[in-house]
Write an enzyme that holds these catalytic residues in place. Structure first.
Site, PDB file in Angstrom:
ATOM      1  N   LEU A 159       0.833  -1.074  -0.255  1.00 22.25           N
ATOM      2  CA  LEU A 159       0.050   0.316   0.461  1.00 22.25           C
ATOM      3  C   LEU A 159       0.842   1.164  -0.051  1.00 22.25           C
ATOM      4  CD1 LEU A 159      -2.414  -0.897   2.900  1.00 22.25           C
ATOM      5  CD2 LEU A 159      -2.734  -0.705   0.508  1.00 22.25           C
ATOM      6  N   GLY A 210      -2.171 -17.445   4.146  1.00 23.21           N
ATOM      7  CA  GLY A 210      -0.779 -16.631   3.296  1.00 23.21           C
ATOM      8  C   GLY A 210      -1.092 -15.478   3.829  1.00 23.21           C
ATOM      9  N   LYS A 228       6.560  -2.950  11.249  1.00 22.66           N
ATOM     10  CA  LYS A 228       6.177  -2.296  10.745  1.00 22.66           C
ATOM     11  C   LYS A 228       6.397  -0.716  10.580  1.00 22.66           C
ATOM     12  CE  LYS A 228       2.864  -5.316   8.321  1.00 22.66           C
ATOM     13  NZ  LYS A 228       2.306  -6.175   8.264  1.00 22.66           N
TER      14      LYS A 228
HETATM   15  N1  LIG Z   1       2.446 -13.046   3.706  1.00 22.89           N
HETATM   16  C1  LIG Z   1       2.224 -11.945   3.707  1.00 22.89           C
HETATM   17  O1  LIG Z   1       1.575 -11.392   3.248  1.00 22.89           O
HETATM   18  C2  LIG Z   1       3.727 -11.280   3.440  1.00 22.89           C
HETATM   19  C3  LIG Z   1       5.201 -10.838   3.862  1.00 22.89           C
HETATM   20  N2  LIG Z   1       5.914 -10.450   3.299  1.00 22.89           N
HETATM   21  C4  LIG Z   1       7.029 -11.151   4.183  1.00 22.89           C
HETATM   22  O2  LIG Z   1       6.861 -11.697   2.976  1.00 22.89           O
HETATM   23  C5  LIG Z   1       8.856 -12.957   3.526  1.00 22.89           C
HETATM   24  C6  LIG Z   1       8.297 -13.825   3.527  1.00 22.89           C
HETATM   25  O3  LIG Z   1       7.358 -14.222   3.601  1.00 22.89           O
HETATM   26  P1  LIG Z   1       6.100 -15.727   3.371  1.00 22.89           P
HETATM   27  O4  LIG Z   1       6.376 -16.161   2.224  1.00 22.89           O
HETATM   28  O5  LIG Z   1       4.421 -15.392   3.367  1.00 22.89           O
HETATM   29  O6  LIG Z   1       7.031 -16.762   4.440  1.00 22.89           O
HETATM   30  P2  LIG Z   1       7.170 -18.429   4.387  1.00 22.89           P
HETATM   31  O7  LIG Z   1       7.521 -18.996   5.297  1.00 22.89           O
HETATM   32  O8  LIG Z   1       6.126 -18.736   3.270  1.00 22.89           O
HETATM   33  O9  LIG Z   1       8.811 -18.779   3.183  1.00 22.89           O
HETATM   34  C7  LIG Z   1       9.799 -18.028   3.524  1.00 22.89           C
HETATM   35  C8  LIG Z   1      10.660 -18.809   2.116  1.00 22.89           C
HETATM   36  O10 LIG Z   1      12.029 -18.018   3.192  1.00 22.89           O
HETATM   37  C9  LIG Z   1      13.016 -19.393   2.595  1.00 22.89           C
HETATM   38  N3  LIG Z   1      14.305 -18.847   3.395  1.00 22.89           N
HETATM   39  C10 LIG Z   1      13.813 -18.252   4.791  1.00 22.89           C
HETATM   40  N4  LIG Z   1      15.723 -18.443   5.545  1.00 22.89           N
HETATM   41  C11 LIG Z   1      15.893 -18.571   4.331  1.00 22.89           C
HETATM   42  C12 LIG Z   1      17.078 -17.996   3.566  1.00 22.89           C
HETATM   43  N5  LIG Z   1      18.652 -17.964   4.907  1.00 22.89           N
HETATM   44  N6  LIG Z   1      17.734 -17.334   2.494  1.00 22.89           N
HETATM   45  C13 LIG Z   1      17.395 -18.288   1.522  1.00 22.89           C
HETATM   46  N7  LIG Z   1      16.218 -19.168   2.048  1.00 22.89           N
HETATM   47  C14 LIG Z   1      15.332 -18.680   3.013  1.00 22.89           C
HETATM   48  C15 LIG Z   1      12.328 -20.549   2.930  1.00 22.89           C
HETATM   49  O11 LIG Z   1      12.548 -21.639   2.653  1.00 22.89           O
HETATM   50  C16 LIG Z   1      11.068 -20.444   2.597  1.00 22.89           C
HETATM   51  O12 LIG Z   1      10.957 -20.900   1.036  1.00 22.89           O
HETATM   52  C17 LIG Z   1       8.629 -12.570   5.035  1.00 22.89           C
HETATM   53  O13 LIG Z   1       9.769 -11.347   5.804  1.00 22.89           O
HETATM   54  C18 LIG Z   1       7.135 -11.514   5.199  1.00 22.89           C
HETATM   55  O14 LIG Z   1       7.096 -10.895   6.532  1.00 22.89           O
HETATM   56  C19 LIG Z   1       5.671  -9.244   4.134  1.00 22.89           C
HETATM   57  C20 LIG Z   1       4.283  -8.755   3.150  1.00 22.89           C
HETATM   58  C21 LIG Z   1       3.219  -9.212   3.066  1.00 22.89           C
HETATM   59  N1  LIG Z   2       1.588 -10.999   8.141  1.00 21.60           N
HETATM   60  C1  LIG Z   2       1.779 -10.003   8.295  1.00 21.60           C
HETATM   61  C2  LIG Z   2       1.871  -9.556   6.571  1.00 21.60           C
HETATM   62  C3  LIG Z   2       2.141  -8.662   5.634  1.00 21.60           C
HETATM   63  O1  LIG Z   2       3.029  -7.973   6.408  1.00 21.60           O
HETATM   64  C4  LIG Z   2       0.239  -8.546   7.953  1.00 21.60           C
HETATM   65  O2  LIG Z   2      -0.304 -10.011   8.250  1.00 21.60           O
HETATM   66  O3  LIG Z   2       0.285  -7.616   8.081  1.00 21.60           O
END
Ligand SMILES: NC(=O)C1=CN([C@@H]2O[C@H](COP(=O)(O)OP(=O)(O)OC[C@H]3O[C@@H](n4cnc5c(N)ncnc54)[C@H](O)[C@@H]3O)[C@@H](O)[C@H]2O)C=CC1
Ligand SMILES: N[C@@H](CC=O)C(=O)O
Length: 360
Positions: A159, A210, A228
């Site tokens: 956003l 997710g 944040k």
């Molecule tokens: N889910 C959401 O709506 C949002 C998520 N985020 C951020 O996005 C990031 C990822 O979130 P998700 O995809 O939901 O997490 P997830 O747990 O689904 O995926 C994380 C990925 O990172 C990999 N990983 C972890 N440590 C690693 C390393 N040292 N080197 C390489 N790969 C590594 C894992 O194996 C996995 O593939 C987080 O920091 C989260 O805060 C940000 C905004 C919104």
């Molecule tokens: N877990 C976070 C994902 C986005 O940053 C949230 O729920 O806002």
């Protein structure tokens, strides 16, 4: 120094995507929009890395990592085990783009050094500029020296909140206060929650959708919102550190003591009673519960609030973030930004926008 190093390579820029979870996987199919300017050359999970300096089809890279996970012997030569520390191949260098789609502390600690090496860093990982203040300052120093850092996805899942705060400040305005719902997960959990259904079941649904962090306790403890709020506060010129933010955690002792994903899931039921009491109490007053972050000058606090139904911060549904910003320009009535604040699609789109900006 970074600007000097950031020479345009005489080939498509190479792209490394670290993280192939909810967000990373949603980004991969979108990368086709950036060909042939950009070429995916590295995809990594926490244990495996698929790399080829000449480029990799995203689907094949994912499939190769899946093969390695199933049994390393079956994996093609492009896949190697790695320790997650963020070491990059020597051929990945100045002008190339690195996406951090993990929640890794070790990788976030590398952001400033990558920038110093001339890499363009795009991140969904909030621990870079929302972690320790010193880390934020190291990144800002590189940016001031000409490095490119895209962090739009870290607040509100893209956003235009962070951009708005930075633009106001760049235009000479002074952001005096902020208040709002900054967690998509907690917004979704409290939207329509009146205490009559188990809160734990809602948390499981938010994870499945997710919205939640890899460990949902990071949402429930307020830690995700703290990161944040720190990012926004720092963008507004308040150099706050984690300890400067007063946070009300929703975690119970059972959740705090959980050691792994299975025991965390089992401990979620410990939330049900306490939160249903608070929701019923709010409902009896004609109120709703919202998990609100507030910044007023250098004072920052986060917690569950019982707000009248018609309150500005009680509006918005599902996983919407809703933030009011007061500044010299907006001193009587705040500027309000609202929209979906979590989810793979919006977050991946925000990363793609930043990658596009990094490469044009
Ligand atoms: N889910 C959401 O709506 C949002 C998520 N985020 C951020 O996005 C990031 C990822 O979130 P998700 O995809 O939901 O997490 P997830 O747990 O689904 O995926 C994380 C990925 O990172 C990999 N990983 C972890 N440590 C690693 C390393 N040292 N080197 C390489 N790969 C590594 C894992 O194996 C996995 O593939 C987080 O920091 C989260 O805060 C940000 C905004 C919104
Ligand atoms: N877990 C976070 C994902 C986005 O940053 C949230 O729920 O806002």
């Amino acid at each position: 120094m970074s600007a000097f190093l950031d020479l345009l390579p005489d080939r498509p820029r190479r792209l490394a995507v670290l993280g192939a979870g909810t967000v990373g996987r949603a980004l991969l199919p979108r990368l086709a929009a950036l060909e042939p300017t950009l070429s995916l050359c590295l995809l990594a999970t926490s244990r495996w890395r698929c790399a080829d300096p000449e480029g990799l089809p995203a689907g094949a890279a994912l499939a190769a990592i899946a093969l390695a996970q199933a049994g390393p012997d079956a994996a093609p030569d492009t896949v190697q085990a790695h320790d997650g520390s963020g070491d990059l191949p020597a051929w990945f260098g100045p002008g190339d783009v690195l996406v951090d789609a993990t929640a890794s502390e070790a990788l976030a600690a590398r952001h400033a050094r990558w920038l110093q090496r001339g890499l363009r860093v795009v991140t969904a990982n909030k621990l870079g500029v929302g972690g320790p203040l010193i880390r934020h300052q190291q990144v800002r120093r590189q940016v001031e020296n000409g490095a490119w850092y895209g962090d739009a996805a870290t607040v509100g899942a893209g956003l235009p909140l962070l951009r708005c705060v930075r633009d106001l400040r760049a235009g000479g305005d002074r952001v005096s206060a902020l208040a709002g719902v900054l967690s998509g997960t907690l917004a979704w959990l409290f939207d329509g929650y009146d205490g009559s259904t188990p809160f734990s079941a809602r948390v499981r649904e938010a994870v499945a959708l997710g919205y939640a962090e890899p460990d949902p306790r990071v949402d429930l403890s307020g830690e995700d919102v703290r990161r944040k709020l720190l990012i926004l506060a720092r963008a507004a010129g308040q150099p706050l550190d984690a300890g400067d933010v007063q946070v009300e955690s929703l975690l119970t002792p059972a959740l705090l003591g959980a050691r792994d994903a299975a025991s965390t899931d089992a401990a979620l039921v410990s939330l049900d009673h306490a939160l249903s009491v608070r929701a019923r109490d709010a409902a009896a007053r004609g109120n709703v519960l919202r998990y609100v972050a507030r910044l007023d000058g250098a004072h920052a606090r986060i917690g569950l609030e019982s707000l009248p139904l018609g309150h500005a911060l009680a509006q918005g549904g599902a996983c919407d973030n809703r933030v009011a910003i007061w500044s010299c320009r907006y001193d009587q009535r705040p500027l309000v930004i609202q929209g979906p604040g979590a989810g793979a699609g919006v977050t991946a789109a925000a990363l793609l926008d930043d990658i596009r900006r990094a490469t044009t």
